[in-house]
Design a protein around this motif. Structure first.
Motif, PDB file in Angstrom:
ATOM      1  N   LEU A   1      -5.766 -12.973  30.950  1.00  0.00           N
ATOM      2  CA  LEU A   1      -5.727 -13.376  29.546  1.00  0.00           C
ATOM      3  C   LEU A   1      -5.254 -12.234  28.645  1.00  0.00           C
ATOM      4  CD1 LEU A   1      -9.100 -15.339  29.289  1.00  0.00           C
ATOM      5  CD2 LEU A   1      -6.821 -16.334  29.019  1.00  0.00           C
ATOM      6  N   PHE A   2      -5.487 -11.003  29.110  1.00  0.00           N
ATOM      7  CA  PHE A   2      -5.138  -9.831  28.294  1.00  0.00           C
ATOM      8  C   PHE A   2      -3.813  -9.202  28.714  1.00  0.00           C
ATOM      9  CE2 PHE A   2      -9.738 -10.313  28.697  1.00  0.00           C
ATOM     10  CZ  PHE A   2     -10.072 -10.518  27.370  1.00  0.00           C
ATOM     11  N   HIS A   3      -3.129  -9.853  29.653  1.00  0.00           N
ATOM     12  CA  HIS A   3      -1.872  -9.330  30.170  1.00  0.00           C
ATOM     13  C   HIS A   3      -0.792  -9.175  29.098  1.00  0.00           C
ATOM     14  CE1 HIS A   3       1.974  -9.401  32.391  1.00  0.00           C
ATOM     15  NE2 HIS A   3       1.294  -8.796  33.346  1.00  0.00           N
ATOM     16  N   PRO A   4      -0.675 -10.068  28.109  1.00  0.00           N
ATOM     17  CA  PRO A   4       0.411  -9.926  27.125  1.00  0.00           C
ATOM     18  C   PRO A   4       0.280  -8.740  26.180  1.00  0.00           C
ATOM     19  CG  PRO A   4      -0.390 -12.195  27.217  1.00  0.00           C
ATOM     20  CD  PRO A   4      -1.383 -11.350  27.951  1.00  0.00           C
ATOM     21  N   PHE A   5      -0.895  -8.125  26.102  1.00  0.00           N
ATOM     22  CA  PHE A   5      -1.128  -7.083  25.107  1.00  0.00           C
ATOM     23  C   PHE A   5      -0.760  -5.717  25.670  1.00  0.00           C
ATOM     24  CE2 PHE A   5      -4.304 -10.501  24.569  1.00  0.00           C
ATOM     25  CZ  PHE A   5      -3.799 -11.047  23.404  1.00  0.00           C
ATOM     26  N   GLU A   6       0.508  -5.394  25.579  1.00  0.00           N
ATOM     27  CA  GLU A   6       1.045  -4.189  26.220  1.00  0.00           C
ATOM     28  C   GLU A   6       0.597  -2.894  25.552  1.00  0.00           C
ATOM     29  OE1 GLU A   6       5.259  -4.575  26.463  1.00  0.00           O
ATOM     30  OE2 GLU A   6       5.190  -6.407  27.687  1.00  0.00           O
ATOM     31  N   GLU A   7       0.153  -2.972  24.293  1.00  0.00           N
ATOM     32  CA  GLU A   7      -0.298  -1.768  23.595  1.00  0.00           C
ATOM     33  C   GLU A   7      -1.803  -1.750  23.389  1.00  0.00           C
ATOM     34  OE1 GLU A   7       1.858  -0.778  20.055  1.00  0.00           O
ATOM     35  OE2 GLU A   7       3.805  -1.275  20.934  1.00  0.00           O
ATOM     36  N   LEU A   8      -2.515  -2.587  24.126  1.00  0.00           N
ATOM     37  CA  LEU A   8      -3.970  -2.651  23.985  1.00  0.00           C
ATOM     38  C   LEU A   8      -4.613  -1.332  24.404  1.00  0.00           C
ATOM     39  CD1 LEU A   8      -6.194  -4.681  23.189  1.00  0.00           C
ATOM     40  CD2 LEU A   8      -6.456  -5.183  25.626  1.00  0.00           C
ATOM     41  N   GLN A   9      -5.378  -0.732  23.486  1.00  0.00           N
ATOM     42  CA  GLN A   9      -6.032   0.542  23.752  1.00  0.00           C
ATOM     43  C   GLN A   9      -7.548   0.418  23.834  1.00  0.00           C
ATOM     44  OE1 GLN A   9      -4.749   3.725  21.166  1.00  0.00           O
ATOM     45  NE2 GLN A   9      -2.617   3.092  21.251  1.00  0.00           N
ATOM     46  N   ARG A  10      -8.091  -0.611  23.193  1.00  0.00           N
ATOM     47  CA  ARG A  10      -9.544  -0.800  23.229  1.00  0.00           C
ATOM     48  C   ARG A  10      -9.870  -2.276  23.431  1.00  0.00           C
ATOM     49  NH1 ARG A  10     -14.292   1.659  19.370  1.00  0.00           N
ATOM     50  NH2 ARG A  10     -15.972   0.305  20.138  1.00  0.00           N
TER      51      ARG A  10
ATOM     52  N   VAL B   1      -1.033  -5.926  19.207  1.00  0.00           N
ATOM     53  CA  VAL B   1      -2.489  -5.805  19.226  1.00  0.00           C
ATOM     54  C   VAL B   1      -2.891  -4.507  19.928  1.00  0.00           C
ATOM     55  CG1 VAL B   1      -4.634  -6.821  20.067  1.00  0.00           C
ATOM     56  CG2 VAL B   1      -2.834  -8.295  19.154  1.00  0.00           C
ATOM     57  N   MET B   2      -3.722  -3.710  19.242  1.00  0.00           N
ATOM     58  CA  MET B   2      -4.213  -2.453  19.796  1.00  0.00           C
ATOM     59  C   MET B   2      -5.680  -2.542  20.210  1.00  0.00           C
ATOM     60  SD  MET B   2      -2.582   0.383  17.207  1.00  0.00           S
ATOM     61  CE  MET B   2      -3.512   1.673  18.043  1.00  0.00           C
ATOM     62  N   GLN B   3      -6.458  -3.324  19.461  1.00  0.00           N
ATOM     63  CA  GLN B   3      -7.884  -3.423  19.735  1.00  0.00           C
ATOM     64  C   GLN B   3      -8.331  -4.878  19.680  1.00  0.00           C
ATOM     65  OE1 GLN B   3     -10.440  -0.860  17.424  1.00  0.00           O
ATOM     66  NE2 GLN B   3      -8.998   0.837  17.464  1.00  0.00           N
ATOM     67  N   LEU B   4      -9.227  -5.240  20.607  1.00  0.00           N
ATOM     68  CA  LEU B   4      -9.825  -6.567  20.633  1.00  0.00           C
ATOM     69  C   LEU B   4     -11.336  -6.409  20.788  1.00  0.00           C
ATOM     70  CD1 LEU B   4      -7.585  -8.878  22.852  1.00  0.00           C
ATOM     71  CD2 LEU B   4      -8.077  -9.128  20.420  1.00  0.00           C
ATOM     72  N   SER B   5     -12.082  -6.919  19.820  1.00  0.00           N
ATOM     73  CA  SER B   5     -13.545  -6.859  19.874  1.00  0.00           C
ATOM     74  C   SER B   5     -14.075  -8.276  20.019  1.00  0.00           C
ATOM     75  CB  SER B   5     -14.099  -6.204  18.603  1.00  0.00           C
ATOM     76  OG  SER B   5     -13.652  -4.865  18.494  1.00  0.00           O
TER      77      SER B   5
ATOM     78  N   GLU C   1       1.820 -12.701  21.465  1.00  0.00           N
ATOM     79  CA  GLU C   1       0.450 -12.209  21.410  1.00  0.00           C
ATOM     80  C   GLU C   1      -0.432 -13.148  20.596  1.00  0.00           C
ATOM     81  OE1 GLU C   1       1.165  -7.490  22.200  1.00  0.00           O
ATOM     82  OE2 GLU C   1       0.214  -8.090  20.337  1.00  0.00           O
ATOM     83  N   ARG C   2       0.129 -13.764  19.571  1.00  0.00           N
ATOM     84  CA  ARG C   2      -0.623 -14.762  18.814  1.00  0.00           C
ATOM     85  C   ARG C   2      -1.022 -15.929  19.718  1.00  0.00           C
ATOM     86  NH1 ARG C   2      -1.015 -16.385  13.367  1.00  0.00           N
ATOM     87  NH2 ARG C   2      -1.408 -18.625  13.111  1.00  0.00           N
ATOM     88  N   THR C   3      -0.083 -16.380  20.534  1.00  0.00           N
ATOM     89  CA  THR C   3      -0.364 -17.454  21.479  1.00  0.00           C
ATOM     90  C   THR C   3      -1.438 -17.036  22.473  1.00  0.00           C
ATOM     91  OG1 THR C   3       1.909 -18.292  21.276  1.00  0.00           O
ATOM     92  CG2 THR C   3       0.654 -18.962  23.226  1.00  0.00           C
ATOM     93  N   ALA C   4      -1.348 -15.783  22.946  1.00  0.00           N
ATOM     94  CA  ALA C   4      -2.328 -15.268  23.910  1.00  0.00           C
ATOM     95  C   ALA C   4      -3.723 -15.201  23.290  1.00  0.00           C
ATOM     96  CB  ALA C   4      -1.892 -13.892  24.410  1.00  0.00           C
ATOM     97  N   LEU C   5      -3.802 -14.830  22.022  1.00  0.00           N
ATOM     98  CA  LEU C   5      -5.098 -14.781  21.340  1.00  0.00           C
ATOM     99  C   LEU C   5      -5.720 -16.177  21.255  1.00  0.00           C
ATOM    100  CD1 LEU C   5      -4.250 -12.300  18.428  1.00  0.00           C
ATOM    101  CD2 LEU C   5      -5.762 -11.858  20.373  1.00  0.00           C
ATOM    102  N   LEU C   6      -4.900 -17.179  20.959  1.00  0.00           N
ATOM    103  CA  LEU C   6      -5.410 -18.545  20.888  1.00  0.00           C
ATOM    104  C   LEU C   6      -5.859 -19.048  22.258  1.00  0.00           C
ATOM    105  CD1 LEU C   6      -2.854 -20.103  18.362  1.00  0.00           C
ATOM    106  CD2 LEU C   6      -5.243 -19.454  17.943  1.00  0.00           C
TER     107      LEU C   6
ATOM    108  N   CYS D   1      -2.643 -12.925  11.976  1.00  0.00           N
ATOM    109  CA  CYS D   1      -3.492 -12.603  13.130  1.00  0.00           C
ATOM    110  C   CYS D   1      -3.765 -11.111  13.245  1.00  0.00           C
ATOM    111  CB  CYS D   1      -2.879 -13.141  14.418  1.00  0.00           C
ATOM    112  SG  CYS D   1      -1.116 -12.877  14.606  1.00  0.00           S
ATOM    113  N   CYS D   2      -2.944 -10.274  12.621  1.00  0.00           N
ATOM    114  CA  CYS D   2      -3.200  -8.833  12.638  1.00  0.00           C
ATOM    115  C   CYS D   2      -4.203  -8.418  11.565  1.00  0.00           C
ATOM    116  CB  CYS D   2      -1.897  -8.056  12.443  1.00  0.00           C
ATOM    117  SG  CYS D   2      -0.896  -7.911  13.945  1.00  0.00           S
ATOM    118  N   ASP D   3      -4.159  -9.078  10.413  1.00  0.00           N
ATOM    119  CA  ASP D   3      -4.976  -8.643   9.276  1.00  0.00           C
ATOM    120  C   ASP D   3      -6.159  -9.551   8.979  1.00  0.00           C
ATOM    121  OD1 ASP D   3      -3.234  -6.496   8.868  1.00  0.00           O
ATOM    122  OD2 ASP D   3      -1.920  -7.682   7.573  1.00  0.00           O
TER     123      ASP D   3
END
Length: 295
Positions: free
Chosen positions: A121-130, A94-98, A40-45, A78-80
């Motif tokens: 691009l958001f495919h790796p975030f399996e727990e993404l809620q927002r 990752v739960m939320q991405l703004s 997920e860190r790689t996906a964020l980058l 990357c979480c905090d």
């Protein structure tokens, strides 16, 4: 657990050390580099790289500056520490991405620009809620990956696509996000005239914001499938250009209905507001209302 004898002490020590090493490896795999999962860190980058690639030259240092990789030589979680990122405290996923107003342009010409967002691009975030993507001037999705990408966002509950240039072409993809409870499509180019189902599958939807879509006209509300959204509690239709609001009588859980700034909305004679028993707030400001029936 059987204790080691003196003769077995060396072998037992080696086994214990190997076990400890494997535990450390597994923990690193689970929690990734400095806080979140490495994938997920790689996906964020990759998301950061995407926004840099679609922005004008000279803004690289202004786009998600807290999102740094190993090559940057800066330690960060990357979480905090990364702006706009919120993770699950237990799983570190990752739960939320703004990503509000992340794209940077010196000048924007909406008549010539066309920017598609690759939702994979958001495919790796399996727990993404927002997911918040307002103000980035997107015009659509990459069609070849959109269905697959949305299908992977099974836990997504809140999606904000406001202040872009999306039109009816995105509605079939949004209609697959059946877990959504909040959908913000304000200030786009949604019309509701080029769709069969609209958003009819989003039966868990509680908040829908369509404000500022100036060409949602008579009949569009029905084609948008709003009558099927029986769990809807808040509906924003201000500045939409509507002249009637037929098709809302089934929304018995509706509590807030905003219809302000629809200057050609002169009568509410067919909607049957009496069929909306939970309605607590009705905004008709700056409308041309002359007749209200059914109250």
């Amino acid at each position: 657990m059987k204790s080691c004898s003196a003769m077995e002490s060396t072998s037992c020590l080696k086994f214990s050390l190997m076990s400890l090493i494997w535990i450390i490896v597994l923990m690193n795999e689970m929690h990734g580099y400095k806080g979140c999962l490495e994938t997920e860190r790689t996906a964020l980058l990759e998301i950061k790289s995407f926004f840099i690639s679609v922005s004008d030259i000279g803004y690289d240092d202004e786009i998600l500056p807290s999102w740094v990789g190993e090559d940057d030589g800066m330690s960060s979680d990357c979480c905090d520490d990364w702006e706009g990122v919120m993770c699950n405290a237990t799983t570190r996923r990752v739960m939320q991405l703004s990503l509000n107003n992340t794209r940077r342009l010196k000048y924007y010409d909406r008549t010539s620009a066309s920017l598609l967002i690759n939702m994979s691009l958001f495919h790796p975030f399996e727990e993404l809620q927002r997911l918040d993507l307002p103000g980035n001037w997107f015009t659509g999705f990459y069609k070849n990956r959109a269905y697959d990408s949305f299908g992977s966002l099974k836990q997504l509950k809140m999606l904000n696509l406001g202040a872009n240039f999306f039109n009816d072409n995105i509605l079939p993809y949004l209609n697959t996000l059946t877990s959504l409870t909040t959908l913000i499509l304000s200030d786009n180019s949604i019309e509701g005239s080029r769709t069969k189902q609209g958003l009819a599958n989003l039966r868990y939807l509680q908040v829908l914001d369509l404000s500022g879509n100036f060409n949602i006209t008579s009949g569009s509300l029905t084609r948008l499938g709003l009558a099927n959204l029986t769990n809807l509690k808040k509906l924003y239709l201000d500045q939409c250009g509507i002249t009637t609001i037929q098709g809302l009588a089934n929304l018995t859980n509706l509590q807030v209905l905003v219809l302000s700034d629809n200057r050609n909305l002169t009568t509410i004679a067919h909607v049957g507001l009496a069929d909306l028993p939970n309605l607590k707030a009705l905004d008709l400001g700056y409308c041309g209302i002359t007749t209200i029936q059914g109250i």
